[in-house]
Design a protein around this motif. Sequence first.
Motif, PDB file in Angstrom:
ATOM      1  N   PHE A 346       0.847  -1.194   0.000  1.00  0.00           N
ATOM      2  CA  PHE A 346       0.000   0.000   0.000  1.00  0.00           C
ATOM      3  C   PHE A 346       0.878   1.239   0.000  1.00  0.00           C
ATOM      4  N   TYR A 347       0.248   2.378  -0.244  1.00  0.00           N
ATOM      5  CA  TYR A 347       0.956   3.651  -0.220  1.00  0.00           C
ATOM      6  C   TYR A 347      -0.056   4.770  -0.015  1.00  0.00           C
ATOM      7  N   ASP A 348       0.423   5.950   0.292  1.00  0.00           N
ATOM      8  CA  ASP A 348      -0.441   7.119   0.434  1.00  0.00           C
ATOM      9  C   ASP A 348       0.433   8.366   0.316  1.00  0.00           C
ATOM     10  N   CYS A 349      -0.118   9.439  -0.187  1.00  0.00           N
ATOM     11  CA  CYS A 349       0.594  10.710  -0.220  1.00  0.00           C
ATOM     12  C   CYS A 349      -0.419  11.839  -0.386  1.00  0.00           C
ATOM     13  N   PHE A 350      -0.175  12.929   0.301  1.00  0.00           N
ATOM     14  CA  PHE A 350      -1.031  14.104   0.197  1.00  0.00           C
ATOM     15  C   PHE A 350      -0.235  15.336   0.632  1.00  0.00           C
ATOM     16  N   ILE A 351      -0.727  16.509   0.257  1.00  0.00           N
ATOM     17  CA  ILE A 351      -0.037  17.768   0.550  1.00  0.00           C
ATOM     18  C   ILE A 351      -0.836  18.542   1.583  1.00  0.00           C
ATOM     19  N   GLU A 352      -0.134  19.052   2.597  1.00  0.00           N
ATOM     20  CA  GLU A 352      -0.737  19.877   3.644  1.00  0.00           C
ATOM     21  C   GLU A 352       0.263  20.961   4.037  1.00  0.00           C
ATOM     22  N   ASN A 353      -0.134  22.222   3.917  1.00  0.00           N
ATOM     23  CA  ASN A 353       0.725  23.350   4.315  1.00  0.00           C
ATOM     24  C   ASN A 353       2.113  23.287   3.665  1.00  0.00           C
ATOM     25  N   ASP A 354       2.147  23.120   2.340  1.00  0.00           N
ATOM     26  CA  ASP A 354       3.396  23.080   1.569  1.00  0.00           C
ATOM     27  C   ASP A 354       4.328  21.955   2.005  1.00  0.00           C
ATOM     28  N   LYS A 355       3.755  20.890   2.562  1.00  0.00           N
ATOM     29  CA  LYS A 355       4.534  19.697   2.884  1.00  0.00           C
ATOM     30  C   LYS A 355       3.865  18.479   2.266  1.00  0.00           C
ATOM     31  N   LEU A 356       4.686  17.636   1.646  1.00  0.00           N
ATOM     32  CA  LEU A 356       4.187  16.389   1.086  1.00  0.00           C
ATOM     33  C   LEU A 356       4.343  15.292   2.130  1.00  0.00           C
ATOM     34  N   TYR A 357       3.213  14.731   2.575  1.00  0.00           N
ATOM     35  CA  TYR A 357       3.235  13.593   3.484  1.00  0.00           C
ATOM     36  C   TYR A 357       3.162  12.322   2.620  1.00  0.00           C
ATOM     37  N   LEU A 358       4.058  11.377   2.847  1.00  0.00           N
ATOM     38  CA  LEU A 358       4.094  10.178   2.015  1.00  0.00           C
ATOM     39  C   LEU A 358       4.365   8.955   2.873  1.00  0.00           C
ATOM     40  N   CYS A 359       3.900   7.815   2.385  1.00  0.00           N
ATOM     41  CA  CYS A 359       4.219   6.544   3.037  1.00  0.00           C
ATOM     42  C   CYS A 359       4.117   5.419   2.014  1.00  0.00           C
ATOM     43  N   ILE A 360       4.842   4.348   2.256  1.00  0.00           N
ATOM     44  CA  ILE A 360       4.767   3.131   1.455  1.00  0.00           C
ATOM     45  C   ILE A 360       5.012   1.970   2.413  1.00  0.00           C
ATOM     46  N   GLY A 361       4.285   0.866   2.227  1.00  0.00           N
ATOM     47  CA  GLY A 361       4.408  -0.236   3.174  1.00  0.00           C
ATOM     48  C   GLY A 361       4.067  -1.573   2.561  1.00  0.00           C
ATOM     49  N   ASP A 362       4.360  -2.615   3.312  1.00  0.00           N
ATOM     50  CA  ASP A 362       4.125  -3.994   2.882  1.00  0.00           C
ATOM     51  C   ASP A 362       3.726  -4.805   4.107  1.00  0.00           C
ATOM     52  N   VAL A 363       2.461  -5.281   4.132  1.00  0.00           N
ATOM     53  CA  VAL A 363       1.981  -6.110   5.228  1.00  0.00           C
ATOM     54  C   VAL A 363       2.429  -7.547   4.996  1.00  0.00           C
ATOM     55  N   ALA A 364       2.945  -8.195   6.040  1.00  0.00           N
ATOM     56  CA  ALA A 364       3.347  -9.590   5.933  1.00  0.00           C
ATOM     57  C   ALA A 364       2.119 -10.449   5.636  1.00  0.00           C
ATOM     58  N   GLY A 365       2.230 -11.353   4.655  1.00  0.00           N
ATOM     59  CA  GLY A 365       1.111 -12.219   4.297  1.00  0.00           C
ATOM     60  C   GLY A 365       0.261 -11.610   3.213  1.00  0.00           C
ATOM     61  N   SER A 366      -0.910 -12.224   2.994  1.00  0.00           N
ATOM     62  CA  SER A 366      -1.813 -11.747   1.960  1.00  0.00           C
ATOM     63  C   SER A 366      -3.223 -12.145   2.340  1.00  0.00           C
ATOM     64  N   GLY A 367      -4.185 -11.873   1.451  1.00  0.00           N
ATOM     65  CA  GLY A 367      -5.567 -12.219   1.707  1.00  0.00           C
ATOM     66  C   GLY A 367      -6.275 -11.173   2.550  1.00  0.00           C
ATOM     67  N   VAL A 368      -7.465 -11.560   3.063  1.00  0.00           N
ATOM     68  CA  VAL A 368      -8.295 -10.646   3.827  1.00  0.00           C
ATOM     69  C   VAL A 368      -7.601 -10.129   5.090  1.00  0.00           C
TER      70      VAL A 368
END
Length: 545
Positions: A346-368
């Motif tokens: 998964f990932y996410d990114c957005f801008i707030e007050n001239d700052k870019l907030y970002l993240c990227i991640g990987d959950v162990a496993g898969s499925g529900v």
Amino acid sequence: MINMKKQRQTISGLNFWLISVAAFAMVIAAIVQYIAMRNSMFKEAELHARSELMATKQKIETAIIDVESLVSSSTSAVINITNIPDGLYALTQKILKDNTNLTNSIVAYKAGYWNKQDSAYAVCSYRNGDNILRKRLPDDYLNEDWFTNALKTGKPFWDEPFMNEGKLNTRCVVPIKDNLNQTFAVLAVSIPTDILTKDIKGLSAYPNSYAKLISKYGYKIIGPNGYFSESDALHFTEPVGNIGWKLTMVCPNSDIGNNILSGRILVLVLMCLGILLLGFIVINSLLNLRTLKEATEENSRMGDELEQARDRQSAMILKQPEDLPQRENLNISVGSITKSEVGGDFYDCFIENDKLYLCIGDVAGSGVPAALTMAMTLSAFRTATRHSDNPAFLMEDINAALCQQKKDKTTVKFLCGTLDLKTGELHYCNAGMHSPVLLTNNRNWEIEVDNNPRLGMSIDSHFTEQKTHLINENVLFFYTDELTEAKNSRGDKWGDKRLQALLESSFRMNSKELVNRIQKAITQHTDGAPLHDDITMMAIKYIQH
């Protein structure tokens, strides 16, 4: 004649045992099918209930944050008008005029601080119908819990609910500190709990299910009146923010069990018919065909559930180019190559007050389960960014939320950061992810990352913040492990060398061209070979004006 009789007896005995074994097998199959059906329905009930809970929880947390922001923004005004009674009254009245949901506003001073002649001083503005009145509080406020706790902890908090004019209220309390960081006064506002909890009343995943909100010390803020037996029901609970409240949905087993009962009756009827048919057609394949059909339907149903979970997962993360934040000095692109089942990238990114907030991640496993953990992580990230822009603090808040909410031992590799779009300064914190790559006009190099633990391992985990600086035309490239681990049919990995060579020749490209080029290279390398995990990548090009 005797041999024929023995042969018939042998055949009859064989038929009897064949029928008995087939009947026994059918009974076992029916029991197993019922258990599988029951487990699947309860799993679906949990996914549905938690999805409803998370949506309502976020609405309550947003309302709480709005009140906290209001009180925090008013503390500086108290400092400026200390020792001016009329100014204090005017401030508390203005808070009520500007915020019609609040019932009262209090500024209370530590004993002896406001005026040496008065042992205590506290002013209060409150609503009386359509009017806003004011008064000075008696000195016994010095012994009330909301005031003493503020002096003792020196931190903002929400007080236990209390009755005010026949309505249940709660109070947001913020200590006010002087230049020596000593608490000398307290600013508190009261708000009816139904303002914060209005979205809970419509929360019901099933016909007879209901929701309740419990305070930190067990006070029922909202919930059904009268006695309800909750022993024969499923309970799904989510903490609300950092104030100690818990939002719970209670789903009676009878609601979920209605579908199970219908399925069980159908299974019993088919089993009886099957036993009668087996008496006449022992070697007939109808039973096998029926079992195969049921197994196919079960697989199809499970596939539909996975597809639904995948759709929900896709809806939680940014996917289309128009969903990504873009500016004249910022160019972002994201790419994913997924397995056939629901993954955990998964990932996410957005801008707030001239700052870019970002993240990227990987959950162990898969499925529900991985999809649920991913949803909790993204929700915790969005919530944490409302309180801080320090990546290490964000990481600690997200880790605490995961450790408190999830019941299994699933861990999450995660990297988050904030990029100042004016200066190019990047602050980041890593929890097990691969080092990002920084592309410059001279060379490419991996950004140094500390060896912090993964999220979800321990609530006591500590995380460190790091920083670097981007200049004009620099490109940041983030990716999950499977990018370099992807194998072709011969078992050859794509590897770090191929990635570095491709990046070195792609510096002049924009982010979208870079991501598309890497995706094409991976697809050509694997040539149809199945992936062991999802691949996710994010490219951010910084253009300094």
